[in-house]
Scaffold this motif. Structure first.
Motif, PDB file in Angstrom:
ATOM      1  N   ARG A  22       0.804  -1.214   0.000  1.00 33.20           N
ATOM      2  CA  ARG A  22       0.000   0.000   0.000  1.00 33.20           C
ATOM      3  C   ARG A  22       0.844   1.275   0.000  1.00 33.20           C
ATOM      4  N   ARG A  23       2.115   1.145  -0.306  1.00 36.79           N
ATOM      5  CA  ARG A  23       2.948   2.340  -0.392  1.00 36.79           C
ATOM      6  C   ARG A  23       2.521   3.188  -1.589  1.00 36.79           C
ATOM      7  N   ARG A  24       2.915   4.421  -1.603  1.00 31.10           N
ATOM      8  CA  ARG A  24       2.636   5.300  -2.721  1.00 31.10           C
ATOM      9  C   ARG A  24       3.322   4.775  -3.971  1.00 31.10           C
ATOM     10  N   THR A  25       2.627   4.801  -5.074  1.00 27.53           N
ATOM     11  CA  THR A  25       3.181   4.349  -6.348  1.00 27.53           C
ATOM     12  C   THR A  25       3.502   5.552  -7.222  1.00 27.53           C
ATOM     13  N   TYR A  26       4.689   5.573  -7.801  1.00 29.57           N
ATOM     14  CA  TYR A  26       5.110   6.632  -8.708  1.00 29.57           C
ATOM     15  C   TYR A  26       5.125   6.057 -10.121  1.00 29.57           C
ATOM     16  N   THR A  27       4.557   6.796 -11.051  1.00 30.99           N
ATOM     17  CA  THR A  27       4.317   6.253 -12.393  1.00 30.99           C
ATOM     18  C   THR A  27       5.111   6.974 -13.471  1.00 30.99           C
ATOM     19  N   ALA A  28       5.578   6.184 -14.439  1.00 29.03           N
ATOM     20  CA  ALA A  28       6.264   6.734 -15.606  1.00 29.03           C
ATOM     21  C   ALA A  28       6.015   5.816 -16.788  1.00 29.03           C
ATOM     22  N   HIS A  29       6.398   6.274 -17.966  1.00 22.81           N
ATOM     23  CA  HIS A  29       6.316   5.473 -19.185  1.00 22.81           C
ATOM     24  C   HIS A  29       7.713   5.391 -19.791  1.00 22.81           C
ATOM     25  N   ALA A  30       8.002   4.255 -20.422  1.00 16.48           N
ATOM     26  CA  ALA A  30       9.324   4.060 -21.019  1.00 16.48           C
ATOM     27  C   ALA A  30       9.203   3.359 -22.356  1.00 16.48           C
ATOM     28  N   SER A  31      10.231   3.533 -23.184  1.00 18.23           N
ATOM     29  CA  SER A  31      10.294   2.877 -24.485  1.00 18.23           C
ATOM     30  C   SER A  31      10.929   1.501 -24.320  1.00 18.23           C
ATOM     31  N   THR A  32      10.410   0.501 -25.032  1.00 17.42           N
ATOM     32  CA  THR A  32      11.047  -0.812 -25.022  1.00 17.42           C
ATOM     33  C   THR A  32      12.227  -0.857 -25.984  1.00 17.42           C
ATOM     34  N   HIS A  33      12.288   0.112 -26.892  1.00 15.68           N
ATOM     35  CA  HIS A  33      13.353   0.118 -27.903  1.00 15.68           C
ATOM     36  C   HIS A  33      14.709   0.430 -27.283  1.00 15.68           C
ATOM     37  N   ASP A  34      14.786   1.519 -26.526  1.00 13.02           N
ATOM     38  CA  ASP A  34      16.067   1.907 -25.933  1.00 13.02           C
ATOM     39  C   ASP A  34      15.986   2.101 -24.417  1.00 13.02           C
ATOM     40  N   MET A  35      14.863   1.704 -23.822  1.00 11.92           N
ATOM     41  CA  MET A  35      14.683   1.751 -22.367  1.00 11.92           C
ATOM     42  C   MET A  35      14.801   3.171 -21.802  1.00 11.92           C
ATOM     43  N   ILE A  37      13.082   6.849 -20.570  1.00  9.94           N
ATOM     44  CA  ILE A  37      11.837   7.374 -20.021  1.00  9.94           C
ATOM     45  C   ILE A  37      11.215   8.314 -21.043  1.00  9.94           C
ATOM     46  N   THR A  38       9.939   8.112 -21.344  1.00  6.46           N
ATOM     47  CA  THR A  38       9.254   8.968 -22.319  1.00  6.46           C
ATOM     48  C   THR A  38       8.287   9.943 -21.648  1.00  6.46           C
ATOM     49  N   ALA A  39       7.846   9.623 -20.436  1.00  6.94           N
ATOM     50  CA  ALA A  39       6.971  10.518 -19.669  1.00  6.94           C
ATOM     51  C   ALA A  39       7.016  10.068 -18.220  1.00  6.94           C
ATOM     52  N   ALA A  40       6.839  11.029 -17.310  1.00  6.05           N
ATOM     53  CA  ALA A  40       6.886  10.684 -15.885  1.00  6.05           C
ATOM     54  C   ALA A  40       6.118  11.723 -15.084  1.00  6.05           C
ATOM     55  N   GLU A  41       5.434  11.250 -14.046  1.00  6.34           N
ATOM     56  CA  GLU A  41       4.809  12.195 -13.135  1.00  6.34           C
ATOM     57  C   GLU A  41       5.898  12.858 -12.291  1.00  6.34           C
ATOM     58  N   SER A  42       5.592  14.017 -11.756  1.00  5.23           N
ATOM     59  CA  SER A  42       6.602  14.794 -11.042  1.00  5.23           C
ATOM     60  C   SER A  42       7.173  14.046  -9.848  1.00  5.23           C
TER      61      SER A  42
END
Length: 214
Positions: A22-35, A37-42
Motif C-alpha cells: 500500500r505504499r505510494r506508487t510513482y508512475t512513468a512510461h518508457a520505451s522498449t526500444h532503448d529503455m 523514459i518517455t513521460a513521468a509524473e513529477s
C-alpha cells in the motif's frame, strides 16, 4: 494512438502485487526500444532529484540497478518480444544528490496494433539504503574529470586544454582508464562507467558521484 492492453492473467498478477503493497506508487512510461523514459509524473522524477522534463530521455538502466547490469535489459526484452506481460524487480535507485533508495519496480507491457509499444512503470519506494562503494571504484579528481570529459565526447585536444595536460598526457590517462575498466575504446569506457553507477543519474553533463572521488 497507443492502445493499452493487458491479458487477464497479467492484470490479475499486477493487481495482486499492488494490493499487497500500500505504499505510494510513482508512475512513468518508457520505451522498449532503448529503455528511455518517455513521460513521468513529477513525484517519480523527484525520487531521482529531477523534474519530469529532465528525466525524459534518460535510460532506465542508468536510473535503476537490479542485480547484474543486464538484468533490467533482459526483463524488458521479455516484454518487448511478447514473452511476458509484466514483471516486478527489486531495484536500487540513486538520487542526483547521491542518496540511494530501494524500491520495487513493476513494468507492464503496453501494446498496440503493431505489438508492444512501450512500458508503464510503477515504482514502489522502500526507503533509503546504504550502498557501500567498492574501494576499486574510487577515482582521483583528475581521473574523474577525465572520465566526465570522455563521457561528453570531448576530444584529446579539448581534454588537454580543459585539464592543463599535454595531448600525450591525456592519451596516457585515458589509456589507464581503459585498462582499469577493461574497455576497448572510449564509448565502451563510458558505457562501463554507467553500468557501474559511477555517474550521478540524470545529470548532463555527466558528473562522477562525489563519494567516488578521492
Amino acid at each position: 494512438m497507443v492502445t493499452k492492453s493487458l491479458t487477464a492473467s497479467s492484470t490479475a498478477g499486477v493487481t495482486a502485487g499492488a494490493g499487497a503493497n500500500r505504499r505510494r506508487t510513482y508512475t512513468a512510461h518508457a520505451s522498449t526500444h532503448d529503455m528511455t523514459i518517455t513521460a513521468a509524473e513529477s513525484d517519480f522524477a523527484a525520487r531521482f532529484g529531477l523534474s519530469p522534463g529532465q528525466i525524459c530521455g534518460r535510460a532506465l538502466s542508468d536510473l535503476l540497478q537490479a542485480g547484474p547490469p543486464t538484468r533490467l535489459r533482459d526483463r524488458v526484452a521479455e516484454l518487448s518480444e511478447g514473452r511476458a506481460g509484466w514483471f516486478t524487480e527489486r531495484v536500487t535507485g540513486r538520487h542526483a544528490g547521491g542518496r540511494a533508495f530501494a524500491a520495487d519496480l513493476t513494468a507492464i507491457a503496453v501494446t498496440g496494433a503493431a505489438g508492444t509499444a512501450g512500458l508503464v512503470l510503477l515504482l514502489h519506494p522502500l526507503g533509503e539504503v546504504d550502498v557501500p562503494r567498492p574501494r576499486e571504484l574510487t577515482l582521483s579528481a583528475l581521473d574523474a574529470r577525465m572520465l566526465e570529459g570522455v563521457a561528453v565526447g570531448a576530444s584529446t585536444v579539448q581534454l588537454a586544454a580543459r585539464l592543463y595536460l599535454s595531448r600525450q598526457g591525456v592519451e596516457y590517462r585515458v589509456g589507464l582508464l581503459l585498462r582499469r575498466f577493461d574497455a576497448p575504446n572510449r564509448p565502451a569506457l563510458v558505457a562501463r562507467a554507467h553500468a557501474l553507477g559511477l555517474f550521478a543519474p540524470g545529470q548532463w553533463p555527466p558528473q562522477v558521484l562525489p563519494d567516488l572521488v578521492e
